[in-house]
Design an enzyme around this catalytic site. Structure first.
Site, PDB file in Angstrom:
ATOM      1  N   GLN A 197       0.819  -1.314   0.054  1.00 24.55           N
ATOM      2  CA  GLN A 197       0.077  -0.241   0.026  1.00 24.55           C
ATOM      3  C   GLN A 197       0.963   1.246  -0.003  1.00 24.55           C
ATOM      4  OE1 GLN A 197      -2.181  -1.023   3.326  1.00 24.55           O
ATOM      5  NE2 GLN A 197      -0.451  -1.628   4.540  1.00 24.55           N
TER       6      GLN A 197
ATOM      7  N   ASP B 164       0.510   0.150  13.912  1.00 22.87           N
ATOM      8  CA  ASP B 164       0.944   1.426  14.317  1.00 22.87           C
ATOM      9  C   ASP B 164       1.209   1.178  16.205  1.00 22.87           C
ATOM     10  OD1 ASP B 164      -1.586   1.737  16.026  1.00 22.87           O
ATOM     11  OD2 ASP B 164      -2.342   1.840  14.200  1.00 22.87           O
TER      12      ASP B 164
ATOM     13  N   GLU C   4       0.683  -8.434  11.442  1.00 26.81           N
ATOM     14  CA  GLU C   4       0.726  -7.247  10.713  1.00 26.81           C
ATOM     15  C   GLU C   4       1.247  -7.668   9.335  1.00 26.81           C
ATOM     16  OE1 GLU C   4      -0.794  -3.802  10.201  1.00 26.81           O
ATOM     17  OE2 GLU C   4       0.402  -4.436   8.436  1.00 26.81           O
TER      18      GLU C   4
ATOM     19  N   GLY D 247      -2.725 -12.074   8.328  1.00 29.32           N
ATOM     20  CA  GLY D 247      -3.478 -12.744   9.289  1.00 29.32           C
ATOM     21  C   GLY D 247      -4.234 -13.802   9.008  1.00 29.32           C
TER      22      GLY D 247
ATOM     23  N   ASP E 238      -7.708  -5.098  14.056  1.00 24.84           N
ATOM     24  CA  ASP E 238      -7.611  -3.689  13.658  1.00 24.84           C
ATOM     25  C   ASP E 238      -7.112  -3.563  12.190  1.00 24.84           C
ATOM     26  OD1 ASP E 238      -7.175  -1.045  13.617  1.00 24.84           O
ATOM     27  OD2 ASP E 238      -5.414  -1.217  15.047  1.00 24.84           O
TER      28      ASP E 238
ATOM     29  N   THR F  19      -7.521  -2.637   7.859  1.00 23.82           N
ATOM     30  CA  THR F  19      -7.689  -1.613   6.952  1.00 23.82           C
ATOM     31  C   THR F  19      -9.234  -2.136   6.493  1.00 23.82           C
ATOM     32  OG1 THR F  19      -6.402  -2.690   5.594  1.00 23.82           O
ATOM     33  CG2 THR F  19      -5.756  -0.930   6.009  1.00 23.82           C
TER      34      THR F  19
HETATM   35  N1  SAM Z   1      -6.832   2.193  13.986  1.00 21.37           N
HETATM   36  C1  SAM Z   1      -6.682   2.323  12.478  1.00 21.37           C
HETATM   37  C2  SAM Z   1      -7.950   2.115  11.606  1.00 21.37           C
HETATM   38  O1  SAM Z   1      -8.859   1.338  12.010  1.00 21.37           O
HETATM   39  O2  SAM Z   1      -8.008   2.827  10.659  1.00 21.37           O
HETATM   40  C3  SAM Z   1      -5.576   1.572  12.319  1.00 21.37           C
HETATM   41  C4  SAM Z   1      -5.715   0.327  11.364  1.00 21.37           C
HETATM   42  S1  SAM Z   1      -4.201  -0.556  11.170  1.00 21.37           S
HETATM   43  C5  SAM Z   1      -2.930   0.734  10.582  1.00 21.37           C
HETATM   44  C6  SAM Z   1      -4.667  -1.603   9.691  1.00 21.37           C
HETATM   45  C7  SAM Z   1      -3.555  -2.380   9.374  1.00 21.37           C
HETATM   46  O3  SAM Z   1      -4.152  -3.733   9.061  1.00 21.37           O
HETATM   47  C8  SAM Z   1      -2.524  -1.921   8.581  1.00 21.37           C
HETATM   48  O4  SAM Z   1      -1.180  -1.645   8.956  1.00 21.37           O
HETATM   49  C9  SAM Z   1      -2.471  -2.949   7.471  1.00 21.37           C
HETATM   50  O5  SAM Z   1      -1.275  -3.066   6.677  1.00 21.37           O
HETATM   51  C10 SAM Z   1      -3.088  -4.118   8.310  1.00 21.37           C
HETATM   52  N2  SAM Z   1      -3.715  -5.473   7.201  1.00 21.37           N
HETATM   53  C11 SAM Z   1      -4.308  -5.391   6.328  1.00 21.37           C
HETATM   54  N3  SAM Z   1      -4.726  -6.392   5.948  1.00 21.37           N
HETATM   55  C12 SAM Z   1      -4.091  -7.317   6.541  1.00 21.37           C
HETATM   56  C13 SAM Z   1      -3.900  -8.811   6.824  1.00 21.37           C
HETATM   57  N4  SAM Z   1      -4.462  -9.675   5.618  1.00 21.37           N
HETATM   58  N5  SAM Z   1      -3.286  -9.268   7.665  1.00 21.37           N
HETATM   59  C14 SAM Z   1      -2.648  -8.767   8.572  1.00 21.37           C
HETATM   60  N6  SAM Z   1      -2.494  -7.154   8.693  1.00 21.37           N
HETATM   61  C15 SAM Z   1      -3.402  -6.545   7.583  1.00 21.37           C
END
Ligand code: SAM
Length: 287
Positions: free
Chosen positions: A32, A87, A107, A140, A158, A160
């Site tokens: 991303q 984060d 993550e 995940g 948590d 995206t």
């Molecule tokens: N609290 C914020 C929100 O809800 O918008 C922060 C979200 S957090 C930074 C979302 C994270 O999920 C991102 O860093 C992204 O890389 C991660 N993410 C997305 N798809 C994923 C997956 N399949 N497995 C693990 N992490 C994933």
């Protein structure tokens, strides 16, 4: 001061914008676009694919509600699985709980972790180095497929939104595995968007989670920079009755866990009332 603005286009014809004091990072990871900047009013801000993920000013709302609600509803949560949350803010709040002996965070994007540690160090604090924490850079969906049965008490997603890399975290396969890896008193909480604008997201995930969990609902939190009204966090428990706890019990659990008095949004009363939904949101759960 520069007069440059960062625009977040949320929906085809609506958005918000921040006045930028200084751009700190702008890069394209394997997954991303990532941007971090100093804003004039909200402290540091991180965007993924142009969507606000976190601001220093209001991160406490989201992080406190996605962590303390399931852990205190459970009461004895010891092993916690965190998906996404690069984060570090969720990890930090999970580790505040004295009951927690192990927190695994998965993550997918190592660049999010690296940039958060460099530019948003207060969000994760010391959590990264806590001996109870295991931070894995991976998908995940792969982790939950391989996790042992009944090996976690709480799962916190948590993520995206359900586009791009986050999409797999909204599938039947993902929820089925979460139900399998949780103990019989286990709870799953997941980020479900802002239903005023993303009604389909809450409706879809609720239907899917309902296939694998006995008690499926949602609760609300007002996060100023997730614009469009309340955002929802999905609630899925393997047993009924866990979200109907009285404030008095929540207060004594929070005191025992060591989190009472540390919060700015969560309180026993906020937890008890967060499950009261306006009809336009409730309708998405039963439709
Ligand atoms: N609290 C914020 C929100 O809800 O918008 C922060 C979200 S957090 C930074 C979302 C994270 O999920 C991102 O860093 C992204 O890389 C991660 N993410 C997305 N798809 C994923 C997956 N399949 N497995 C693990 N992490 C994933």
């Amino acid at each position: 001061m520069t007069d440059s603005w960062v625009n977040e286009t949320l929906y085809p014809a609506w958005g918000q914008r921040f006045r930028v004091v200084r751009e700190l990072a702008r890069t394209r990871s394997d997954f991303q676009d990532i941007m971090v900047f100093d804003s004039e009013m909200h402290g540091r801000v991180m965007l993924l694919d142009g969507v606000v993920q976190i601001t220093e000013a209001d991160e406490f709302v989201y992080q406190e509600m996605i962590v303390h609600v399931p852990l205190l509803a459970h009461g004895e949560a010891s092993r916690v699985l965190i998906i996404g949350a690069g984060d570090g803010g969720v990890l930090k709040r999970v580790l505040q709980h004295r009951t927690v002996t192990r927190a695994v965070m998965v993550e997918i994007d190592g660049e999010v972790i690296r940039l958060a540690r460099e530019f948003l160090p207060a969000i994760g604090g010391d959590a990264w180095d806590d001996p109870r924490a295991e931070v894995i850079v991976g998908d995940g969906i792969d982790y939950v497929q391989r996790a042992a049965d009944a090996s976690f008490d709480v799962v916190i997603v948590d993520s995206t939104d359900p586009i791009g890399v986050g999409e797999v975290l909204f599938t039947d396969d993902f929820y089925a595995n979460c139900a399998r890896l949780l103990t019989p008193s286990g709870v799953l909480v997941n980020q479900c968007g802002v239903p005023f604008m993303q009604a389909e997201e809450l409706r879809e995930t609720s239907l899917r989670r309902g296939k694998f969990f006995a008690d499926v609902s949602a609760y609300v939190a007002a996060v100023p920079t997730y614009v469009g009204g309340f955002m929802t966090l999905g609630w899925s428990a393997k047993a009924a009755g866990m979200r109907e706890l009285a404030p008095g019990l929540l207060r004594s659990r929070a005191a025992a866990a060591g989190v009472l008095g540390t919060t700015k949004y969560w309180s026993p009363e906020m937890q008890a009332s967060a499950f009261v939904l306006p009809p336009y949101i409730q309708d998405q759960l039963s439709a």
